[in-house]
Write an enzyme that holds these catalytic residues in place. Structure first.
Site, PDB file in Angstrom:
ATOM      1  CG  ASP A 130      15.141  75.375  81.234  1.00 25.41           C
ATOM      2  OD1 ASP A 130      14.649  74.416  80.176  1.00 25.41           O
ATOM      3  OD2 ASP A 130      16.118  75.227  81.453  1.00 25.41           O
ATOM      4  N   GLY A 188       3.552  60.963  71.948  1.00 23.54           N
ATOM      5  CA  GLY A 188       3.465  59.358  71.258  1.00 23.54           C
ATOM      6  C   GLY A 188       5.200  58.964  70.825  1.00 23.54           C
TER       7      GLY A 188
END
Ligand code: F6P
Length: 321
Positions: A130, A188
């Site tokens: 995390d 992206g």
């Protein structure tokens, strides 16, 4: 100063590179002439007395492996003072004078309580995909998980583009948006939804619709598990935009796999530091990285503060979308 023995354990969710870190702790301690015990299955194993002495060979053939050879667990019993006492007594009877804990927030909190209650020296290493431990910009396993996610996004983009679909990708991260933000930028993505930043669903759907009307073939939305329910979001997005939408929840595949070079290197560096520190008498510290350098953080600061998401990442994701 520790003369006889230390122990090492992994706790909480496993993370690729935990093995490399534990290996470095074991080999460094042996190099310093100190015995090392491995605690199996985290705090559960500490309470159940599942503890074994390790030698150099115990950590052979491990640096390339994901998971953790020590096993890990989340223990409810350790959250009670009685559970922690049982665990401590099992260390004490073996002459274990200090403990290296490799784990996330919750695991380090458990260690900080043990240290307060019994005075046992604790050194922590941040091990979680995390990347949500305060005071360090790196946690063991986050780089491997991020690479796994980006590989998945690359594949999902192919099929999204072929069908002119919106593809929603849900990634882990617990309450943190680091994994989503990083992989959204590296993959992206058009939108990255994280728990730390409010988003306007209507605006997003409106923009998506317009973009498709202008000829856009696909959109990738990366959603942190802590931001919202991705499956529910998919239904709403499809309804509001009229564009075919699919949701892919990546799940535990993000936690597995052979660690990247970055995770192997940093975990090894942190493991060595942790062993040397605990042997030389340090306690209540966590080792992490800041701007590429190993740093030490106070254990109580690490567990009592909330790491925030770098606003530069949020800005960059918007600019590049
Ligand atoms: O803390 C690591 C993590 O993978 C989180 O990203 C996720 O929310 C959680 O663990 C899942 O835990 P479990 O494996 O217990 O379902």
């Amino acid at each position: 100063m520790i003369k006889k023995a230390i122990a090492v354990m992994t706790s909480g969710g496993d993370a690729p590179g935990m093995n490399a870190a534990a290996r470095a702790v074991v080999r460094t301690a042996l190099h310093e002439g100190v015995d090392v015990y491995g605690i199996h299955n985290g705090y559960k194993g500490m309470i159940a007395d599942d503890i074994q002495q390790l030698n150099s060979r115990s950590v052979s053939d491990l640096i390339q492996r994901g998971g953790t050879f020590l096993g890990t667990a989340r223990s409810k019993e350790f959250k009670t003072p009685e559970g922690r006492r049982k665990g401590f007594e099992n260390l004490q009877k073996r002459g274990i004078e200090g403990l290296v804990i490799i784990g996330g927030d919750g695991s380090l909190t458990g260690g900080s309580l043990m240290s307060k209650e019994f005075g046992i020296p604790i050194v922590g290493l941040p091990g979680t995909i995390d990347n949500d431990v305060w005071g360090t910009d790196y946690t063991i396993g986050a780089d491997t998980a991020a690479n796994t996610i980006v590989e998945a996004i690359n594949k999902l983009r192919d099929t999204a583009s072929a069908h002119r679909r919106i593809m929603i990708v849900e990634v882990m991260g617990h309450k943190s948006g680091w994994l989503a933000m990083t992989t959204g930028i590296a993959g992206g993505a058009e939108y990255v939804l994280v728990p730390e930043v409010k988003f306007d669903l209507d605006d997003m759907c409106h923009e998506l619709k317009e973009a498709y009307e202008r000829g856009k073939r696909y959109s990738i939305l990366v959603v942190a598990e802590g931001a919202c329910d991705a499956i529910g979001l998919g239904a709403v997005v499809e309804e509001k935009t009229g564009i075919d939408t699919r949701v892919s929840v990546l799940g535990h595949i993000q936690r597995g796999g052979s660690p990247t070079v970055e995770d192997r290197m940093k975990a090894s560096m942190l493991g060595e530091k942790a062993a040397l520190a605990i042997i030389s008498g340090a306690t209540n510290v966590v080792f992490g990285f800041d701007a590429g350098k190993v740093v030490s953080i106070n254990l109580f600061d690490a567990v009592n503060n909330q790491k925030t998401l770098d606003p530069e990442l949020v800005r960059l994701a918007r600019v590049l979308a």
